[in-house]
Design a protein around this motif. Structure first.
Motif: not given
Length: 150
Positions: A69-98
């Motif tokens: 969802x964050x990847x699609x939001x980055x594509x279709x709403x690039x003005x908020x890319x900083x917020x989405x990319x920070x959440x994307x890194x956190x979600x990606x790193x969270x998948x290490x455990x889950x």
């Protein structure tokens, strides 16, 4: 009559897609969404392949869906890319455990790299000039300088 039809400006799909892609962090959003999709696919694998679904089961499915969802939001709403990319890194790193060690490292790496690309994208940056064009321009300038000295 036929030449008038041929000269009419018609948007070429490839050019319009390139223009759309140039105005957003395309590769970052695409890699982030692909990382989430890859992790979801590894969770659908057979029980022999799956190491574990993860802590509390639901988080193992929630984080990859959030990544996609964050990847699609980055594509279709690039003005908020900083917020989405920070959440994307956190979600990606969270998948290490889950989620099976982040989709066996592949989805985790795709998500982190995509988020970093989206975070580092600059909308006001000049388009890059290819090496071939730079060499051609340098040759033309050298020829002009040589012609003016003679």
């Amino acid at each position: 009559m036929l030449s008038a039809v041929a000269e009419s400006p018609r948007p070429v799909p490839r050019r319009s897609f390139r223009a759309w892609r140039a105005r957003r962090p395309f590769w970052g959003g695409l890699l982030l969404a692909l990382g989430g999709g890859e992790i979801l696919l590894t969770e659908k694998a057979s029980l022999k392949v799956v190491m574990h679904i993860g802590m509390q089961g639901l988080a193992g499915y929630l984080l990859p869906v959030l990544m996609a969802l964050l990847g699609l939001l980055v594509l279709f709403n690039p003005t908020q890319r900083l917020f989405y990319s920070i959440l994307g890194v956190l979600a990606s790193l969270g998948t290490w455990v889950t989620s099976n060690l982040g989709g066996f490292f592949i989805g985790l790496l795709l998500g982190v790299v995509g988020s970093c690309l989206a975070f580092g994208w600059l909308p006001d940056q000049e388009p890059r000039v290819s090496r071939r064009k730079r060499r051609r321009q340098a040759r033309a300038l050298a020829e002009e300088a040589g012609a003016s000295t003679v």
